[in-house]
Design a protein around this motif. Structure first.
Motif, mmCIF file in Angstrom:
data_model
loop_
_atom_site.group_PDB
_atom_site.id
_atom_site.type_symbol
_atom_site.label_atom_id
_atom_site.label_comp_id
_atom_site.label_asym_id
_atom_site.label_seq_id
_atom_site.Cartn_x
_atom_site.Cartn_y
_atom_site.Cartn_z
ATOM 1 N N CYS A 177 10.574 6.854 -4.667
ATOM 2 C CA CYS A 177 10.065 7.101 -6.013
ATOM 3 C C CYS A 177 11.128 7.774 -6.870
ATOM 4 O O CYS A 177 11.369 8.981 -6.739
ATOM 5 N N VAL A 192 11.039 2.359 -6.592
ATOM 6 C CA VAL A 192 9.800 1.966 -7.264
ATOM 7 C C VAL A 192 9.136 3.225 -7.836
ATOM 8 O O VAL A 192 9.137 4.278 -7.178
ATOM 9 N N SER A 217 4.148 2.899 -6.253
ATOM 10 C CA SER A 217 4.379 3.052 -4.817
ATOM 11 C C SER A 217 3.096 3.416 -4.088
ATOM 12 O O SER A 217 2.803 2.883 -3.009
ATOM 13 N N THR A 265 9.236 2.580 -0.053
ATOM 14 C CA THR A 265 9.597 2.731 -1.459
ATOM 15 C C THR A 265 10.120 4.144 -1.685
ATOM 16 O O THR A 265 9.638 5.109 -1.082
ATOM 17 N N PHE A 283 9.296 -6.809 -8.347
ATOM 18 C CA PHE A 283 9.019 -6.088 -7.119
ATOM 19 C C PHE A 283 8.613 -7.051 -6.004
ATOM 20 O O PHE A 283 9.104 -6.969 -4.874
#
Length: 305
Positions: free
Chosen positions: A101, A132, A137, A99, A83
């Motif tokens: 999800c 992410v 996140s 980000t 990441f």
């Protein structure tokens, strides 16, 4: 002295390879370095972790327990490294980091790059969208590492704002050979013989699709999947398990050898797509996006607003 990630890597490699020499080859160090690192780790823990013999090494009882946890730690550490490597240098005036999800899906990174380019061109700023998990996140948001979190389903917390930018239809995901895969639509009653997976990584932090259908009378058994992939109950048969998902028919299936079947219109819900930001901590780039966010996302033809 405190344990470090290097020592943990040495121990995991030794257990999996069955010898210190195997671990040394895998870690590109000397056998002496591996032996010293594991000895330091054992001193830190206060008990032997390996049984050393003429034919290699094997974990002690405590060593096995330590290995099980160390393996998960290394996987999480690698995810964190991956990441961080993908996060570009930030300039809040003209760069937006968001980000999304969702679990990694087929072509997901490429789709996020195209979407980033489309929205960036529309707004005249640089946008980076990364896939992410939800909890990660939200930690990144609260540490000011990202500007906003985009998620499927509403989220509520005292320190955040959540706005809906549209909605998506919902469906049920399964393997391509599942007994329900040939149906045009499914009803909640059709799911009753099959376990429904509830993910700690993707269903626990907001009002997810699974959460909403559970409130609406879902009677199928729920199997909770921990972040490490362990099911509860631990003897659950997942060979014919299903999961709730958004339904994006024009864009193919999210995973190889899988299918998402839409839910019968009589029972179907549309799930909101939301942007979550910290209160009183919105970057200039995010404010530019928010002013046009619904119009911008209509351009993707992904959302029904």
């Amino acid at each position: 002295m405190s344990m470090d990630i290097r020592q943990i890597r040495y121990l995991v490699a030794a257990v999996e390879g069955g010898s210190l020499s195997s671990a040394a080859k895998q870690q590109f160090v000397t056998v002496q370095a591996v032996s010293k690192g594991i000895s330091e780790l054992e001193n830190e823990v206060g008990t032997p972790l390996l049984i050393r013999g003429n034919h290699g090494v094997k974990p002690t009882a405590i060593g096995q327990g330590f290995y099980d946890r160390a393996r998960k730690t290394l996987e999480s550490f690698q995810e964190l490294q991956d990441f961080s490597e993908r996060v570009p240098a930030r300039n809040s005036a003209n760069h937006l980091l968001v980000t999304f999800c969702a679990p990694p899906f087929e072509g997901g990174d490429d789709a996020m790059r195209r979407l980033s380019a489309l929205l960036g061109a529309r707004l005249g700023i640089e946008i980076e969208i990364l896939i992410v998990p939800g909890k990660t996140s939200l930690v990144a948001l609260r540490s000011h590492a990202v500007d906003a979190v985009c998620m499927i389903g509403e989220y509520s917390a005292p320190d955040t704002d959540c706005i809906s930018i549209g909605s998506l239809p919902t469906g049920v995901g399964m393997t391509a050979t599942h007994p329900l895969a040939s149906k045009k639509t499914v009803r909640l009653a059709d799911l009753e013989p099959y376990p429904v997976m509830w993910s700690e990584s993707f269903d626990s932090f907001n009002r997810s699709i699974c959460t909403i259908y559970s409130e609406r009378g879902l009677t199928a058994p729920i199997v909770r999947i921990a972040e490490d992939g362990t099911p509860t109950p631990d003897d659950a048969d997942l060979s014919q398990a299903v999961y709730f998902s958004v339904y994006l028919s024009p864009f193919g299936q999210p995973f190889r050898n899988s299918r998402v079947v839409p839910i019968d219109p009589a029972e179907a819900i549309s799930i909101p797509i939301c942007f979550v930001t910290l209160k009183n901590a919105k970057s200039e780039a995010y404010l530019a996006l928010e002013r046009q966010i619904r119009t911008a996302f209509k351009l993707t033809s992904l959302l029904r607003v």
